[in-house]
Design a protein around this motif. Sequence first.
Motif, PDB file in Angstrom:
ATOM      1  N   LEU A  14     -17.478  46.819   0.181  1.00 27.91           N
ATOM      2  CA  LEU A  14     -16.530  47.715  -0.478  1.00 27.91           C
ATOM      3  C   LEU A  14     -16.074  48.718   0.567  1.00 27.91           C
ATOM      4  O   LEU A  14     -16.876  49.452   1.117  1.00 27.91           O
ATOM      5  CB  LEU A  14     -17.206  48.427  -1.649  1.00 27.91           C
ATOM      6  CG  LEU A  14     -16.408  49.528  -2.348  1.00 27.91           C
ATOM      7  CD1 LEU A  14     -15.161  48.959  -3.001  1.00 27.91           C
ATOM      8  CD2 LEU A  14     -17.291  50.235  -3.373  1.00 27.91           C
ATOM      9  N   CYS A  15     -14.776  48.714   0.866  1.00 25.14           N
ATOM     10  CA  CYS A  15     -14.223  49.642   1.853  1.00 25.14           C
ATOM     11  C   CYS A  15     -13.404  50.694   1.126  1.00 25.14           C
ATOM     12  O   CYS A  15     -12.420  50.370   0.474  1.00 25.14           O
ATOM     13  CB  CYS A  15     -13.338  48.913   2.857  1.00 25.14           C
ATOM     14  SG  CYS A  15     -14.252  47.871   3.987  1.00 25.14           S
ATOM     15  N   GLY A  16     -13.850  51.929   1.243  1.00 27.37           N
ATOM     16  CA  GLY A  16     -13.073  53.045   0.716  1.00 27.37           C
ATOM     17  C   GLY A  16     -12.109  53.463   1.809  1.00 27.37           C
ATOM     18  O   GLY A  16     -12.520  54.024   2.822  1.00 27.37           O
ATOM     19  N   ASN A  17     -10.830  53.189   1.631  1.00 28.38           N
ATOM     20  CA  ASN A  17      -9.827  53.468   2.665  1.00 28.38           C
ATOM     21  C   ASN A  17      -9.288  54.895   2.517  1.00 28.38           C
ATOM     22  O   ASN A  17      -9.538  55.572   1.531  1.00 28.38           O
ATOM     23  CB  ASN A  17      -8.699  52.443   2.599  1.00 28.38           C
ATOM     24  CG  ASN A  17      -7.816  52.485   3.827  1.00 28.38           C
ATOM     25  OD1 ASN A  17      -8.219  52.941   4.890  1.00 28.38           O
ATOM     26  ND2 ASN A  17      -6.603  52.007   3.685  1.00 28.38           N
ATOM     27  N   LYS A  18      -8.555  55.305   3.502  1.00 29.57           N
ATOM     28  CA  LYS A  18      -7.921  56.626   3.558  1.00 29.57           C
ATOM     29  C   LYS A  18      -8.953  57.748   3.671  1.00 29.57           C
ATOM     30  O   LYS A  18      -8.815  58.817   3.102  1.00 29.57           O
ATOM     31  CB  LYS A  18      -6.973  56.842   2.388  1.00 29.57           C
ATOM     32  CG  LYS A  18      -5.858  55.814   2.332  1.00 29.57           C
ATOM     33  CD  LYS A  18      -4.763  56.244   1.412  1.00 29.57           C
ATOM     34  CE  LYS A  18      -3.676  55.193   1.327  1.00 29.57           C
ATOM     35  NZ  LYS A  18      -2.836  55.133   2.493  1.00 29.57           N
ATOM     36  N   LYS A  19     -10.003  57.479   4.435  1.00 28.40           N
ATOM     37  CA  LYS A  19     -11.050  58.470   4.663  1.00 28.40           C
ATOM     38  C   LYS A  19     -10.481  59.749   5.267  1.00 28.40           C
ATOM     39  O   LYS A  19     -11.024  60.832   5.084  1.00 28.40           O
ATOM     40  CB  LYS A  19     -12.115  57.877   5.585  1.00 28.40           C
ATOM     41  CG  LYS A  19     -13.315  58.774   5.803  1.00 28.40           C
ATOM     42  CD  LYS A  19     -14.352  58.046   6.652  1.00 28.40           C
ATOM     43  CE  LYS A  19     -15.650  58.791   6.709  1.00 28.40           C
ATOM     44  NZ  LYS A  19     -15.672  59.914   7.587  1.00 28.40           N
ATOM     45  N   ASP A  20      -9.367  59.618   5.951  1.00 28.67           N
ATOM     46  CA  ASP A  20      -8.733  60.771   6.608  1.00 28.67           C
ATOM     47  C   ASP A  20      -8.061  61.713   5.609  1.00 28.67           C
ATOM     48  O   ASP A  20      -7.673  62.817   5.969  1.00 28.67           O
ATOM     49  CB  ASP A  20      -7.707  60.289   7.638  1.00 28.67           C
ATOM     50  CG  ASP A  20      -6.715  59.314   7.028  1.00 28.67           C
ATOM     51  OD1 ASP A  20      -5.545  59.685   6.814  1.00 28.67           O
ATOM     52  OD2 ASP A  20      -7.109  58.161   6.764  1.00 28.67           O
ATOM     53  N   LEU A  21      -7.929  61.314   4.353  1.00 26.17           N
ATOM     54  CA  LEU A  21      -7.266  62.146   3.344  1.00 26.17           C
ATOM     55  C   LEU A  21      -8.279  62.708   2.350  1.00 26.17           C
ATOM     56  O   LEU A  21      -8.165  62.527   1.142  1.00 26.17           O
ATOM     57  CB  LEU A  21      -6.195  61.332   2.608  1.00 26.17           C
ATOM     58  CG  LEU A  21      -5.039  60.805   3.471  1.00 26.17           C
ATOM     59  CD1 LEU A  21      -4.100  59.952   2.630  1.00 26.17           C
ATOM     60  CD2 LEU A  21      -4.290  61.954   4.121  1.00 26.17           C
ATOM     61  N   MET A  42     -22.091  46.018   0.162  1.00 18.03           N
ATOM     62  CA  MET A  42     -22.139  46.886   1.332  1.00 18.03           C
ATOM     63  C   MET A  42     -21.024  47.910   1.128  1.00 18.03           C
ATOM     64  O   MET A  42     -20.028  47.615   0.476  1.00 18.03           O
ATOM     65  CB  MET A  42     -21.884  46.062   2.596  1.00 18.03           C
ATOM     66  CG  MET A  42     -22.935  45.001   2.844  1.00 18.03           C
ATOM     67  SD  MET A  42     -22.471  43.811   4.114  1.00 18.03           S
ATOM     68  CE  MET A  42     -22.233  44.842   5.519  1.00 18.03           C
ATOM     69  N   PHE A  43     -21.185  49.102   1.670  1.00 14.16           N
ATOM     70  CA  PHE A  43     -20.169  50.133   1.468  1.00 14.16           C
ATOM     71  C   PHE A  43     -19.900  50.886   2.758  1.00 14.16           C
ATOM     72  O   PHE A  43     -20.825  51.224   3.499  1.00 14.16           O
ATOM     73  CB  PHE A  43     -20.605  51.127   0.394  1.00 14.16           C
ATOM     74  CG  PHE A  43     -19.674  52.305   0.248  1.00 14.16           C
ATOM     75  CD1 PHE A  43     -18.361  52.116  -0.149  1.00 14.16           C
ATOM     76  CD2 PHE A  43     -20.111  53.584   0.535  1.00 14.16           C
ATOM     77  CE1 PHE A  43     -17.504  53.198  -0.271  1.00 14.16           C
ATOM     78  CE2 PHE A  43     -19.263  54.667   0.404  1.00 14.16           C
ATOM     79  CZ  PHE A  43     -17.952  54.476   0.001  1.00 14.16           C
ATOM     80  N   ASN A  53     -14.089  53.161  11.395  1.00 12.80           N
ATOM     81  CA  ASN A  53     -14.907  52.177  10.671  1.00 12.80           C
ATOM     82  C   ASN A  53     -14.190  50.885  10.306  1.00 12.80           C
ATOM     83  O   ASN A  53     -14.768  50.060   9.593  1.00 12.80           O
ATOM     84  CB  ASN A  53     -15.531  52.793   9.414  1.00 12.80           C
ATOM     85  CG  ASN A  53     -16.696  53.688   9.736  1.00 12.80           C
ATOM     86  OD1 ASN A  53     -17.324  53.550  10.783  1.00 12.80           O
ATOM     87  ND2 ASN A  53     -16.991  54.609   8.848  1.00 12.80           N
ATOM     88  N   VAL A  54     -12.974  50.680  10.769  1.00 15.29           N
ATOM     89  CA  VAL A  54     -12.270  49.431  10.445  1.00 15.29           C
ATOM     90  C   VAL A  54     -12.973  48.257  11.123  1.00 15.29           C
ATOM     91  O   VAL A  54     -13.339  47.277  10.462  1.00 15.29           O
ATOM     92  CB  VAL A  54     -10.781  49.497  10.836  1.00 15.29           C
ATOM     93  CG1 VAL A  54     -10.108  48.144  10.663  1.00 15.29           C
ATOM     94  CG2 VAL A  54     -10.064  50.557  10.015  1.00 15.29           C
TER      95      VAL A  54
END
Length: 109
Positions: A14-21, A42-43, A53-54
């Motif tokens: 599970l990828c939580g995207n837009k970590k920069d926001l 996995m997260f 983390n990409v």
Amino acid sequence: DARMLASQNIVIILCGNKKDLDADREVTFLEASRFAQENELMFLETSALTGENVEEAFVQCARKILNKIESGELDPERMGSGIQYGDAALRQLRSPRRAQAPSAQECGC
């Protein structure tokens, strides 16, 4: 659905995207982490903008798959396992025989 339709040994991240926001976040790290744990995923939080983390997401998946192969949970030789070897030449790279240094007679240098 993926677990029902794929191999029982499927690796899911599970990828939580837009970590920069962070300011625009709708799901907290804790909520996402808990969801992943409850569903045996996995997260990782990622940012496509910064690249954070990409690559790590792919590395972690590959490492998990390799661990399953080495432990015998996954067998690339078995049809329907969901994984298979690529080019035969690449398989030789992981062969224990290749890990030894060539003798002076075999050396092509």
